[in-house]
Design an enzyme around this catalytic site. Sequence first.
Site, mmCIF file in Angstrom:
data_model
loop_
_atom_site.group_PDB
_atom_site.id
_atom_site.type_symbol
_atom_site.label_atom_id
_atom_site.label_comp_id
_atom_site.label_asym_id
_atom_site.label_seq_id
_atom_site.Cartn_x
_atom_site.Cartn_y
_atom_site.Cartn_z
ATOM 1 N N PRO A 13 -3.353 3.605 6.657
ATOM 2 C CA PRO A 13 -4.781 3.941 6.178
ATOM 3 C C PRO A 13 -5.822 2.875 5.892
ATOM 4 O O PRO A 13 -5.307 1.839 5.177
ATOM 5 C CB PRO A 13 -4.774 5.152 5.153
ATOM 6 N N ASN A 14 -6.949 3.046 6.394
ATOM 7 C CA ASN A 14 -7.973 2.122 6.384
ATOM 8 C C ASN A 14 -7.888 0.830 7.062
ATOM 9 O O ASN A 14 -8.819 -0.340 6.890
ATOM 10 C CB ASN A 14 -8.351 1.759 4.858
ATOM 11 N N ARG A 21 -13.737 -4.799 6.057
ATOM 12 C CA ARG A 21 -13.291 -4.383 4.730
ATOM 13 C C ARG A 21 -12.689 -5.226 3.847
ATOM 14 O O ARG A 21 -11.871 -6.394 4.159
ATOM 15 C CB ARG A 21 -11.870 -3.180 4.963
ATOM 16 N N TYR A 26 -8.665 -9.448 2.702
ATOM 17 C CA TYR A 26 -8.149 -9.120 3.764
ATOM 18 C C TYR A 26 -8.251 -9.985 5.199
ATOM 19 O O TYR A 26 -7.346 -9.758 6.044
ATOM 20 C CB TYR A 26 -8.370 -7.571 4.155
ATOM 21 N N ASN A 77 2.829 -1.857 7.916
ATOM 22 C CA ASN A 77 2.003 -2.358 6.650
ATOM 23 C C ASN A 77 1.298 -0.982 6.361
ATOM 24 O O ASN A 77 0.553 -0.347 7.070
ATOM 25 C CB ASN A 77 0.953 -3.035 6.938
ATOM 26 N N ALA A 80 -2.030 1.735 1.606
ATOM 27 C CA ALA A 80 -1.798 2.499 0.209
ATOM 28 C C ALA A 80 -0.878 3.260 0.194
ATOM 29 O O ALA A 80 -0.106 3.607 -0.982
ATOM 30 C CB ALA A 80 -3.337 3.153 -0.193
ATOM 31 N N HIS A 83 2.469 2.542 -1.881
ATOM 32 C CA HIS A 83 2.604 2.691 -3.159
ATOM 33 C C HIS A 83 2.456 4.197 -3.756
ATOM 34 O O HIS A 83 2.770 4.444 -4.861
ATOM 35 C CB HIS A 83 1.173 2.064 -3.914
ATOM 36 N N ASP A 90 11.420 8.075 2.931
ATOM 37 C CA ASP A 90 12.846 8.914 3.610
ATOM 38 C C ASP A 90 12.593 8.736 4.885
ATOM 39 O O ASP A 90 13.979 8.561 5.492
ATOM 40 C CB ASP A 90 12.226 10.388 3.295
ATOM 41 N N GLU A 101 8.220 -5.251 6.105
ATOM 42 C CA GLU A 101 7.194 -4.692 5.315
ATOM 43 C C GLU A 101 6.092 -5.970 5.453
ATOM 44 O O GLU A 101 6.376 -6.807 5.192
ATOM 45 C CB GLU A 101 7.435 -4.397 4.065
ATOM 46 N N HIS A 103 1.922 -7.003 4.406
ATOM 47 C CA HIS A 103 0.660 -6.848 3.679
ATOM 48 C C HIS A 103 -0.206 -8.047 3.956
ATOM 49 O O HIS A 103 0.448 -9.101 3.733
ATOM 50 C CB HIS A 103 0.754 -6.543 2.118
ATOM 51 N N LEU A 104 -1.240 -7.689 4.153
ATOM 52 C CA LEU A 104 -2.221 -9.108 4.343
ATOM 53 C C LEU A 104 -2.385 -9.762 2.985
ATOM 54 O O LEU A 104 -2.426 -11.000 2.901
ATOM 55 C CB LEU A 104 -3.522 -8.520 4.907
ATOM 56 N N SER A 105 -2.513 -8.874 1.948
ATOM 57 C CA SER A 105 -2.895 -9.363 0.719
ATOM 58 C C SER A 105 -1.856 -9.603 -0.270
ATOM 59 O O SER A 105 -0.716 -9.017 0.110
ATOM 60 C CB SER A 105 -4.010 -8.549 -0.101
ATOM 61 N N ARG A 110 -2.601 -8.350 -7.531
ATOM 62 C CA ARG A 110 -3.670 -7.451 -7.613
ATOM 63 C C ARG A 110 -3.461 -6.343 -8.895
ATOM 64 O O ARG A 110 -2.712 -6.714 -9.676
ATOM 65 C CB ARG A 110 -3.817 -6.841 -6.311
ATOM 66 N N ARG A 114 -0.361 -1.626 -7.339
ATOM 67 C CA ARG A 114 0.028 -2.072 -6.121
ATOM 68 C C ARG A 114 1.301 -2.854 -6.235
ATOM 69 O O ARG A 114 1.853 -3.483 -4.999
ATOM 70 C CB ARG A 114 -1.309 -3.054 -5.441
HETATM 71 C C1 DQA Z 1 -2.481 -3.797 2.033
HETATM 72 C C2 DQA Z 1 -2.420 -3.559 0.362
HETATM 73 C C3 DQA Z 1 -2.619 -2.409 -0.127
HETATM 74 O O1 DQA Z 1 -2.406 -2.232 -1.613
HETATM 75 C C4 DQA Z 1 -3.951 -1.624 0.188
HETATM 76 O O2 DQA Z 1 -3.814 -0.325 -0.186
HETATM 77 C C5 DQA Z 1 -4.174 -1.762 1.820
HETATM 78 C C6 DQA Z 1 -3.902 -3.000 2.462
HETATM 79 C C7 DQA Z 1 -2.428 -4.910 2.507
HETATM 80 O O3 DQA Z 1 -2.295 -5.307 3.779
HETATM 81 O O4 DQA Z 1 -2.665 -6.034 1.928
HETATM 82 O O5 DQA Z 1 -4.597 -0.977 2.373
HETATM 83 O O6 DQA Z 1 -1.426 -3.257 2.558
#
Ligand code: DQA
Length: 152
Positions: A13-14, A21, A26, A77, A80, A83, A90, A101, A103-105, A110, A114
């Site tokens: 998501p997002n 964003r 990011y 990725n 959210a 978390h 599962d 896995e 994550h950009l950040s 943070r 997270r």
């Molecule tokens: C994220 C980190 C997550 O905590 C956040 O909710 C995201 C982006 C990242 O790529 O850094 O949506 O997965």
Amino acid sequence: MPKAPTILIVNGPNLNMLGSRDPALYGRDSLADIEKACRRRAGEIGLAVDFRQSNHEGEIVTWIQEARGRAAGLIINAGAYSHSSIAILDALQLADFPVIEVHLSNIFRRESYRRHSYVSEAARGIICGLGSLGYRLALDAMAQFLKTEKEV
Ligand code: DQA
């Protein structure tokens, strides 16, 4: 020529909002930019990429299930959902391919909520904090896993 192994790249998501964003966190690359860079890198190292994004937890679960027996590896990725989603964990635990896995950040720098990721429990490795480069590094790692696992 044998078919290139397909790596499924799933974005949660997002992540469709990347570019606009919170660029300080990011980066400025859009998801389309990241997809382009992944396709380029995959081509260079003999992999094919199936690149997807969804804002829906159930859809992500279905994609992971459907990848069994089809994908050679999964880069995820989960945004959210990393978390919060036991359902995604599962599904990942049923995977018959390596999971990385991304994550950009740097999720460890943070908010405390997270710092825990359910996805990590099913992941071979984690790359975080390196921005969009993390996806390309994950592809390189995947190519390496597939090579060594073939040799065993
Ligand atoms: C994220 C980190 C997550 O905590 C956040 O909710 C995201 C982006 C990242 O790529 O850094 O949506 O997965």
